[in-house]
Design a protein around this motif. Structure first.
Motif, PDB file in Angstrom:
ATOM      1  N   MET A 115       9.952 -56.037  29.210  1.00 18.21           N
ATOM      2  CA  MET A 115       9.949 -56.936  28.048  1.00 18.21           C
ATOM      3  C   MET A 115      11.364 -57.048  27.488  1.00 18.21           C
ATOM      4  SD  MET A 115       7.710 -56.558  24.583  1.00 18.21           S
ATOM      5  CE  MET A 115       6.210 -56.658  25.527  1.00 18.21           C
ATOM      6  N   ALA A 116      11.809 -58.255  27.212  1.00 18.39           N
ATOM      7  CA  ALA A 116      13.175 -58.476  26.757  1.00 18.39           C
ATOM      8  C   ALA A 116      13.446 -57.698  25.483  1.00 18.39           C
ATOM      9  CB  ALA A 116      13.400 -59.978  26.518  1.00 18.39           C
ATOM     10  N   GLY A 117      14.567 -56.990  25.453  1.00 23.04           N
ATOM     11  CA  GLY A 117      14.971 -56.295  24.241  1.00 23.04           C
ATOM     12  C   GLY A 117      14.293 -54.966  24.018  1.00 23.04           C
ATOM     13  N   GLN A 118      13.411 -54.544  24.909  1.00 22.92           N
ATOM     14  CA  GLN A 118      12.644 -53.335  24.646  1.00 22.92           C
ATOM     15  C   GLN A 118      13.517 -52.086  24.677  1.00 22.92           C
ATOM     16  OE1 GLN A 118       9.478 -53.525  23.734  1.00 22.92           O
ATOM     17  NE2 GLN A 118       9.448 -51.356  23.293  1.00 22.92           N
ATOM     18  N   ASP A 119      14.680 -52.113  25.359  1.00 23.58           N
ATOM     19  CA  ASP A 119      15.504 -50.924  25.488  1.00 23.58           C
ATOM     20  C   ASP A 119      16.436 -50.715  24.301  1.00 23.58           C
ATOM     21  OD1 ASP A 119      14.379 -50.422  27.935  1.00 23.58           O
ATOM     22  OD2 ASP A 119      15.943 -51.503  29.053  1.00 23.58           O
ATOM     23  N   ARG A 120      16.382 -51.574  23.302  1.00 20.24           N
ATOM     24  CA  ARG A 120      17.361 -51.465  22.220  1.00 20.24           C
ATOM     25  C   ARG A 120      17.127 -50.238  21.355  1.00 20.24           C
ATOM     26  NH1 ARG A 120      15.525 -55.780  17.527  1.00 20.24           N
ATOM     27  NH2 ARG A 120      13.797 -54.535  16.760  1.00 20.24           N
ATOM     28  N   GLU A 121      15.897 -49.639  21.381  1.00 20.61           N
ATOM     29  CA  GLU A 121      15.568 -48.532  20.503  1.00 20.61           C
ATOM     30  C   GLU A 121      15.259 -47.286  21.323  1.00 20.61           C
ATOM     31  OE1 GLU A 121      13.121 -50.348  16.911  1.00 20.61           O
ATOM     32  OE2 GLU A 121      12.441 -51.080  18.852  1.00 20.61           O
ATOM     33  N   ALA A 122      15.552 -46.133  20.758  1.00 24.94           N
ATOM     34  CA  ALA A 122      15.230 -44.876  21.413  1.00 24.94           C
ATOM     35  C   ALA A 122      13.934 -44.336  20.848  1.00 24.94           C
ATOM     36  CB  ALA A 122      16.356 -43.870  21.194  1.00 24.94           C
ATOM     37  N   VAL A 123      13.126 -43.740  21.699  1.00 24.20           N
ATOM     38  CA  VAL A 123      11.892 -43.121  21.247  1.00 24.20           C
ATOM     39  C   VAL A 123      12.217 -41.951  20.341  1.00 24.20           C
ATOM     40  CG1 VAL A 123       9.889 -41.803  22.014  1.00 24.20           C
ATOM     41  CG2 VAL A 123      10.584 -43.857  23.261  1.00 24.20           C
ATOM     42  N   THR A 124      11.537 -41.839  19.234  1.00 15.95           N
ATOM     43  CA  THR A 124      11.824 -40.764  18.294  1.00 15.95           C
ATOM     44  C   THR A 124      10.720 -39.716  18.228  1.00 15.95           C
ATOM     45  OG1 THR A 124      10.846 -41.992  16.451  1.00 15.95           O
ATOM     46  CG2 THR A 124      13.201 -42.287  16.849  1.00 15.95           C
ATOM     47  N   LYS A 164       3.630 -58.299  19.180  1.00 11.60           N
ATOM     48  CA  LYS A 164       5.069 -58.045  19.233  1.00 11.60           C
ATOM     49  C   LYS A 164       5.740 -58.457  17.923  1.00 11.60           C
ATOM     50  CE  LYS A 164       4.918 -60.798  22.713  1.00 11.60           C
ATOM     51  NZ  LYS A 164       5.240 -61.710  23.838  1.00 11.60           N
ATOM     52  N   ARG A 165       6.964 -57.976  17.773  1.00 10.30           N
ATOM     53  CA  ARG A 165       7.811 -58.450  16.689  1.00 10.30           C
ATOM     54  C   ARG A 165       8.279 -59.875  16.996  1.00 10.30           C
ATOM     55  NH1 ARG A 165      10.668 -53.108  17.643  1.00 10.30           N
ATOM     56  NH2 ARG A 165      10.344 -51.766  15.822  1.00 10.30           N
ATOM     57  N   ARG A 166       9.001 -60.426  16.043  1.00  9.11           N
ATOM     58  CA  ARG A 166       9.562 -61.768  16.238  1.00  9.11           C
ATOM     59  C   ARG A 166      10.490 -61.839  17.447  1.00  9.11           C
ATOM     60  NH1 ARG A 166      11.591 -64.222  10.450  1.00  9.11           N
ATOM     61  NH2 ARG A 166      10.082 -65.919  10.290  1.00  9.11           N
ATOM     62  N   ASP A 167      11.238 -60.749  17.718  1.00  7.25           N
ATOM     63  CA  ASP A 167      12.216 -60.759  18.806  1.00  7.25           C
ATOM     64  C   ASP A 167      11.608 -60.394  20.154  1.00  7.25           C
ATOM     65  OD1 ASP A 167      11.801 -58.048  18.596  1.00  7.25           O
ATOM     66  OD2 ASP A 167      13.888 -57.532  18.130  1.00  7.25           O
ATOM     67  N   GLY A 168      10.290 -60.226  20.206  1.00  8.96           N
ATOM     68  CA  GLY A 168       9.625 -59.945  21.466  1.00  8.96           C
ATOM     69  C   GLY A 168       9.493 -58.482  21.802  1.00  8.96           C
ATOM     70  N   THR A 169       9.988 -57.590  20.946  1.00  8.94           N
ATOM     71  CA  THR A 169       9.864 -56.159  21.203  1.00  8.94           C
ATOM     72  C   THR A 169       8.622 -55.600  20.526  1.00  8.94           C
ATOM     73  OG1 THR A 169      11.151 -55.503  19.253  1.00  8.94           O
ATOM     74  CG2 THR A 169      12.371 -55.935  21.296  1.00  8.94           C
ATOM     75  N   THR A 170       8.271 -54.387  20.906  1.00  7.06           N
ATOM     76  CA  THR A 170       7.208 -53.652  20.236  1.00  7.06           C
ATOM     77  C   THR A 170       7.718 -52.236  19.966  1.00  7.06           C
ATOM     78  OG1 THR A 170       5.011 -52.650  20.511  1.00  7.06           O
ATOM     79  CG2 THR A 170       6.218 -53.187  22.517  1.00  7.06           C
ATOM     80  N   PRO A 171       7.383 -51.644  18.830  1.00  6.41           N
ATOM     81  CA  PRO A 171       7.867 -50.291  18.528  1.00  6.41           C
ATOM     82  C   PRO A 171       7.098 -49.199  19.268  1.00  6.41           C
ATOM     83  CG  PRO A 171       6.508 -51.088  16.736  1.00  6.41           C
ATOM     84  CD  PRO A 171       6.652 -52.235  17.698  1.00  6.41           C
ATOM     85  N   LEU A 172       6.095 -49.573  20.038  1.00  2.62           N
ATOM     86  CA  LEU A 172       5.224 -48.601  20.695  1.00  2.62           C
ATOM     87  C   LEU A 172       5.425 -48.636  22.209  1.00  2.62           C
ATOM     88  CD1 LEU A 172       1.920 -49.422  18.747  1.00  2.62           C
ATOM     89  CD2 LEU A 172       3.667 -47.713  18.154  1.00  2.62           C
ATOM     90  N   MET A 183       1.345 -52.835  23.204  1.00  2.00           N
ATOM     91  CA  MET A 183       1.303 -53.884  22.191  1.00  2.00           C
ATOM     92  C   MET A 183       0.913 -53.302  20.832  1.00  2.00           C
ATOM     93  SD  MET A 183       2.139 -56.678  23.831  1.00  2.00           S
ATOM     94  CE  MET A 183       3.278 -55.561  24.674  1.00  2.00           C
ATOM     95  N   GLY A 184       1.612 -53.739  19.811  1.00  2.00           N
ATOM     96  CA  GLY A 184       1.346 -53.274  18.448  1.00  2.00           C
ATOM     97  C   GLY A 184       1.423 -54.430  17.479  1.00  2.00           C
ATOM     98  N   GLN A 185       1.782 -54.124  16.233  1.00  2.00           N
ATOM     99  CA  GLN A 185       1.959 -55.152  15.209  1.00  2.00           C
ATOM    100  C   GLN A 185       0.694 -55.960  14.961  1.00  2.00           C
ATOM    101  OE1 GLN A 185       5.440 -55.442  13.648  1.00  2.00           O
ATOM    102  NE2 GLN A 185       4.937 -53.427  14.485  1.00  2.00           N
ATOM    103  N   PHE A 186      -0.482 -55.391  15.267  1.00  2.00           N
ATOM    104  CA  PHE A 186      -1.731 -56.096  14.977  1.00  2.00           C
ATOM    105  C   PHE A 186      -1.879 -56.201  13.467  1.00  2.00           C
ATOM    106  CE2 PHE A 186      -6.490 -56.049  14.588  1.00  2.00           C
ATOM    107  CZ  PHE A 186      -6.699 -57.293  15.158  1.00  2.00           C
ATOM    108  N   PHE A 187      -2.018 -57.396  12.964  1.00  2.00           N
ATOM    109  CA  PHE A 187      -1.959 -57.666  11.525  1.00  2.00           C
ATOM    110  C   PHE A 187      -0.720 -57.013  10.915  1.00  2.00           C
ATOM    111  CE2 PHE A 187      -6.294 -59.070  11.934  1.00  2.00           C
ATOM    112  CZ  PHE A 187      -6.485 -59.946  10.869  1.00  2.00           C
ATOM    113  N   GLY A 188       0.356 -56.967  11.704  1.00  2.13           N
ATOM    114  CA  GLY A 188       1.609 -56.414  11.210  1.00  2.13           C
ATOM    115  C   GLY A 188       1.654 -54.914  11.126  1.00  2.13           C
ATOM    116  N   GLN A 189       0.630 -54.195  11.644  1.00  2.00           N
ATOM    117  CA  GLN A 189       0.619 -52.744  11.430  1.00  2.00           C
ATOM    118  C   GLN A 189       0.058 -51.909  12.570  1.00  2.00           C
ATOM    119  OE1 GLN A 189      -2.810 -51.552   8.544  1.00  2.00           O
ATOM    120  NE2 GLN A 189      -2.212 -53.619   7.924  1.00  2.00           N
TER     121      GLN A 189
END
Length: 377
Positions: free
Chosen positions: A1-10, A125-133, A141-147
């Protein structure tokens, strides 16, 4: 998924994953990232279960990848993304739906009808096509109803969070952000009934009963509830209905006309998402009556009696109670604290590990509004 590597797992979290239509949700360990700019990381203390969550598992939507559902969460802020100024770590928050805050509809004060409501709440997904999960490095996939709150932690945009008094029972408050604000808002914000006028409810689940409680609070009389389940008809009577109708035993439209001396209801509210029921909710109206309905119907085509329109009747589709959550959720809390909106009396708590039992009890009518409660530890 585009942009998915921008964040590190915490950190690792526990979440219920939806793998596809007809498959049971499975409790698994997944990863969550740091909040991006404008976001919050929230540790949940409770999350309500809504029929929308259940309908998704039946095949309403398939994201093509594991997905975390849930959209009535409440908890504490544990991390803050860059640029967030209105929240601090430790704040108690209720999580509501996501809106863009920029389109003409949002600017007009109606974020529930936001131009981007579908993409922001149902794309996964977020607006930029990424997901925090993620799971094992692959996107979830996340962000269901934004949460996506069927999880121990949730990433939400700060605009979708509502700060509340930390002394309140936070685990109780999540459903205010969807089911309760949807039902109560349809009555308070859209129908705006006059005291002493007849109100008819079709569907006495948690959304419908929230509308019924609001109608009672505003002085409607009589209040008529229609539902096929005896448990829900009994609940409606407990929460203020003057009459309860079994539509399998009698024609609800004829019964409502009889109760109102042949006139019909001044206001009706359909919370069933069934096209045939919406037709009844509209047909039962008196002249100049107003009908509100919520939920996505199984078919977009509804056969309505055009004569009702010629009698001045109106039909209103309602999203999220036509509310501004940061204003309306505190308003609802105030009604509850004053004893005017006793939504706590329709809540049943379940451990987070017992989602299946909670859903089964909701479907059977044993529970009206189940809430999954997380271990405070």
């Amino acid at each position: 998924m585009a942009g998915q590597d921008r964040e590190a797992v915490t950190m690792n979290i526990e979440a219920y994953l939806f793998h596809g239509p007809g498959q049971p949700l499975s409790l698994e360990t997944i990863e969550i990232c740091d909040p991006a700019p404008g976001e919050l990381l929230v540790k949940l203390v409770g999350t309500g279960i809504c029929h929308t969550d259940v309908s998704m598992t039946a095949g309403r939507r398939d994201w093509g990848a594991p997905t975390v559902l849930g959209h009535e969460g409440a908890g504490h802020v544990v991390a803050i993304g860059e640029g967030v100024e209105d929240f601090a770590v430790g704040d108690a928050v209720v999580l509501s739906f996501r809106s863009c805050g920029e389109c003409p509809v949002c600017d007009s004060g109606h974020p529930g009808y936001c131009d981007e409501i579908s993409d922001l709440n149902f794309s996964g997904k977020r607006r930029d096509g990424t997901t925090p999960l993620s799971r094992d490095g692959k996107p979830v996939m996340g962000q269901f109803f934004g949460q996506s709150s069927f999880a121990t932690h949730s990433i939400v945009h700060a605009s979708a969070a509502v700060k509340v008094d930390p002394s309140l029972p936070l685990e109780l408050l999540g459903p205010l952000a969807c089911g309760i604000q949807t039902g109560a808002g349809a009555v308070i914000n859209v129908l705006k009934p006059d005291a002493g006028k007849a109100f008819a409810l079709f569907g006495a689940g948690s959304v419908g009963l929230s509308g019924l409680m609001a109608a009672k609070m505003l002085g409607c009389d009589p209040i008529i509830a229609v539902d096929v389940m005896p448990e829900r008809r009994e609940a409606a009577l407990r929460f203020g209905a003057t009459h309860a109708i079994d539509p399998l035993a009698e024609d609800p439209v004829a019964a409502i006309k009889a109760i109102t001396g042949g006139r019909g209801a001044a206001y009706s509210f359909d919370a069933t998402s069934k096209s045939a029921v919406l037709a009844q909710a509209f047909l039962c109206l008196d002249s100049f009556g107003r009908c509100a309905y919520v939920g996505a119907h199984e078919t977009p085509d509804v056969a309505l009696n055009s004569h009702r329109f010629m009698r001045g009747c109106t039909l209103h589709g309602v999203m999220e109670g036509d509310s501004r959550p940061r204003d309306f959720i505190p308003e609802l809390i105030g009604y509850w604290q004053a004893g005017r909106l006793p939504f706590d009396q329709m809540v049943s708590f379940y451990p987070f590990s017992e989602l299946d039992r909670a859903v089964a009890d909701m479907n059977s009518g044993r529970a009206v509004k189940p809430i999954l409660r997380f271990d405070a530890a």
